[in-house]
Design an enzyme around this catalytic site. Sequence first.
Site, PDB file in Angstrom:
ATOM      1  N   ARG A  61      -4.954 -11.549  68.034  1.00 11.75           N
ATOM      2  CA  ARG A  61      -5.649 -10.799  66.977  1.00 11.75           C
ATOM      3  C   ARG A  61      -5.128 -11.221  65.608  1.00 11.75           C
ATOM      4  NH1 ARG A  61      -4.446  -5.705  64.202  1.00 11.75           N
ATOM      5  NH2 ARG A  61      -6.381  -4.663  63.580  1.00 11.75           N
TER       6      ARG A  61
ATOM      7  N   LEU B 209     -16.124  -4.626  98.385  1.00 11.84           N
ATOM      8  CA  LEU B 209     -17.403  -3.935  98.294  1.00 11.84           C
ATOM      9  C   LEU B 209     -17.827  -3.700  96.844  1.00 11.84           C
ATOM     10  CD1 LEU B 209     -17.010  -1.406 101.240  1.00 11.84           C
ATOM     11  CD2 LEU B 209     -18.297  -3.536 101.191  1.00 11.84           C
TER      12      LEU B 209
ATOM     13  N   ASP C 239     -23.127   2.051 102.174  1.00 10.98           N
ATOM     14  CA  ASP C 239     -22.541   3.194 101.471  1.00 10.98           C
ATOM     15  C   ASP C 239     -21.306   2.799 100.673  1.00 10.98           C
ATOM     16  OD1 ASP C 239     -24.277   5.365 102.436  1.00 10.98           O
ATOM     17  OD2 ASP C 239     -23.403   4.945 104.390  1.00 10.98           O
TER      18      ASP C 239
ATOM     19  N   HIS D 126     -16.484  -6.474 112.748  1.00  6.34           N
ATOM     20  CA  HIS D 126     -17.303  -5.290 112.473  1.00  6.34           C
ATOM     21  C   HIS D 126     -18.677  -5.461 113.116  1.00  6.34           C
ATOM     22  CE1 HIS D 126     -14.243  -5.478 109.330  1.00  6.34           C
ATOM     23  NE2 HIS D 126     -14.388  -4.180 109.149  1.00  6.34           N
TER      24      HIS D 126
ATOM     25  N   SER E 277     -14.777  -7.908  67.957  1.00  8.21           N
ATOM     26  CA  SER E 277     -13.344  -8.169  68.146  1.00  8.21           C
ATOM     27  C   SER E 277     -13.091  -9.433  68.953  1.00  8.21           C
ATOM     28  CB  SER E 277     -12.683  -6.974  68.848  1.00  8.21           C
ATOM     29  OG  SER E 277     -12.654  -5.844  68.009  1.00  8.21           O
TER      30      SER E 277
ATOM     31  N   HIS F 198     -17.732   0.743 113.580  1.00  7.08           N
ATOM     32  CA  HIS F 198     -17.626   0.080 112.290  1.00  7.08           C
ATOM     33  C   HIS F 198     -16.731  -1.148 112.332  1.00  7.08           C
ATOM     34  CE1 HIS F 198     -17.488  -0.182 107.857  1.00  7.08           C
ATOM     35  NE2 HIS F 198     -16.247  -0.582 108.058  1.00  7.08           N
TER      36      HIS F 198
ATOM     37  N   ASN G  81     -26.542   4.321 106.756  1.00  6.74           N
ATOM     38  CA  ASN G  81     -26.147   4.769 108.094  1.00  6.74           C
ATOM     39  C   ASN G  81     -25.173   5.940 108.076  1.00  6.74           C
ATOM     40  OD1 ASN G  81     -23.417   3.699 107.897  1.00  6.74           O
ATOM     41  ND2 ASN G  81     -24.265   1.665 108.269  1.00  6.74           N
TER      42      ASN G  81
ATOM     43  N   GLU H  12     -16.258  -3.891  81.987  1.00  6.30           N
ATOM     44  CA  GLU H  12     -15.503  -5.134  82.143  1.00  6.30           C
ATOM     45  C   GLU H  12     -15.630  -5.722  83.553  1.00  6.30           C
ATOM     46  OE1 GLU H  12     -13.511  -2.545  79.034  1.00  6.30           O
ATOM     47  OE2 GLU H  12     -14.125  -2.253  81.139  1.00  6.30           O
TER      48      GLU H  12
ATOM     49  N   HIS I  51      -2.759  -0.721  74.777  1.00  2.22           N
ATOM     50  CA  HIS I  51      -3.582  -1.887  74.507  1.00  2.22           C
ATOM     51  C   HIS I  51      -2.764  -3.172  74.358  1.00  2.22           C
ATOM     52  CE1 HIS I  51      -6.589   1.132  73.927  1.00  2.22           C
ATOM     53  NE2 HIS I  51      -7.503   0.279  73.485  1.00  2.22           N
TER      54      HIS I  51
END
Length: 691
Positions: A545, A130, A169, A40, A399, A275, A199, A436, A498
């Site tokens: 749990r 990214l 970006d 790049h 929790s 790019h 850019n 998260e 869950h």
Amino acid sequence: MSDATPSTASAPVSAVSAQTQANAIRALAMDAVQAANSGHPGAPMGMADMAVALWGRHLRHNPANPAWANRDRFVLSNGHGSMLIYAVLHLTGYKLPIGELKNFRQLGSKTAGHPEVGHTPGVETTTGPLGQGITNAVGMALAEKLLASEFNREGHAIVDHHTYVFLGDGCLMEGISHEAVALAGAWKLNKLVALYDDNGISIDGQVAPWFIDDTPKRFEACGWNVIRAVDGHDADAVSAAIAAAKNSADKPTLICCKTSIGKGSPNRANTAKAHGEPLGAEEIKLTREALGWSHEPFKIPKDVYAAWDAKEAGKAFEAAWNEQFAAYKAAFPELAKEFTRRMKGELPKSFNQVAVNAAVEAHTKAETVASRKASQIALEHFTAALPELLGGSADLTGSNLTNTKSTPNLRVDLAGNVVKNEAGVGGRHINYGVREFGMAAIMNGVALHGGFIPYGGTFLTFSDYSRNAIRMAALMKQRVVHVFTHDSIGLGEDGPTHQSIEHVASLRLIPGLDVWRPADTAETAVAWAVALQTANRPSALCLSRQNLPYAPKADLADISKGGYVLSEPADVGLKKKAQAVIIATGSEVQLALKAQEALAKEHKIAVRVVSVPSTSVFDRQSADYKAAVLPKGLPRVAVEMGATDGWWKYGVSAVVGIDTYGESAPAPVLFKHFGFTPENVADTVRAVLAK
């Protein structure tokens, strides 16, 4: 303003113009990408003047010692532009000779396709996915702020550096950037400075049709100081903006630099063609002419090297800090010793005894508690003994149980100072909010900075949100601990959205990640101890749990090996030599033990029970040890409330598992519905032996 403006200079001023210095980066970028026929070139060519402003006039670093504790950190968040950082590392004097740039993207070179920490001297974090670079930088800036609050004393600011980020970006489009930017503003990370390479181009072309965010307003809304409309090709203007950003007392700063991707290329600048592909020999020739750069590929004139050389300035920076630290050490010897230990990543000498105490207490008390509670019990030991433990949760503290008596919540006052309690202790537990992915990548940045061992919690099913940051921690070999609770259908009524099915198996597929699924308080304490002792890899603790009974054991030592013989066949008038092995993890160990008992009493079948809290740790043991735990020739049955595929590598004849999604119902109902009962485990063993 001229290049020689003393107010923004951190290094001796050179007679070589800023434009020439920038063109050296452009030439190296386009030559390396062309030689590799891959890469790049556009971003490095566009950001070259920004690099002159930052690296040539502000960045405090020492090429001779990339690990100097008080260096400024630089993160290239848009890591596809890797030739920018390789060029400046080479030019400023790091151990990255021109031959490495010629071997860009080739096997064995130190110039990989994207920057990799630990692989190239001077690279602070591995970037490419990214948005994670800016998020790592937030973690680094947070670590700096917390260490400064903890160790600095009046007249002795031994922790005092900035974190700088280049981002594009693409980084801003990624959702993780929203999480990171919001937290940076909330924490008032005033020593974080981000330079936005605006850019307007991505792989698909002009971003305007799909990226219409008002970026300055977005950052301002998140509590950032924003410097708008800076000409990214004017090194003086960028330098002045950086100087202003460094004066911010209570906010991070975004500098919006308007640039042209592929700057200098007559036919490729401001196009997507610049790019992600080489410019081509003819376009490189035209670009050289347009830039007035007449030198051969990979040829940098001596005066340009001299203009970029940061070795003497870096040596002076570090020498001045060493003198400052010596004064600090004389005034505060214990603090200096502790700071040195923390930055080296060494555990206290007392750690082994603390780990033993935690495991022995768990073994002695033999409590029936959920393994998430067992984790908190262990953490009470470790957080009290290790001030470097920095915890948190993604809005699930009650929790995940990641908070302890030793870890007050992190809070920052209106002036940007870390709030301390009556004992003078600042917060060590972070409320990340429902973020998260951001939490995971920030923890990576904290670990990379040094001085802390970060851990953070969420539900196991949400590890999907965090996954790429977990992968990056493993790739970077960072000591980060993920606390994942609610690890199975055992969470009950919340239902299949869950209830984790594939998540443990999926995490086990990440190379370099240790996944623990402990069965009781002792295994949980040992899992924590091993995770903290393992400095070169992350760990994930998958916790229940529901309450789990303590599994009696004769010895605690082998738990740290990841798998061990928990129970041999009972003496009930049958041969004590095992006829089969049941392998189990986590909450299913209790099923294996009950099945073992039933098989002995009702069917005169002798079974060994093996607990494997960590398959990855067990797999690293010697062949002899593994053969002693899982003898050849004995049929094996695995039991785990999750996807079954991973267990076949152990030569099992059957797996009591679940390869479908769960259901909404109370946990006991679900266990019976899906066959997680002692009776079904025993029947499975009998069926295997009958074959």
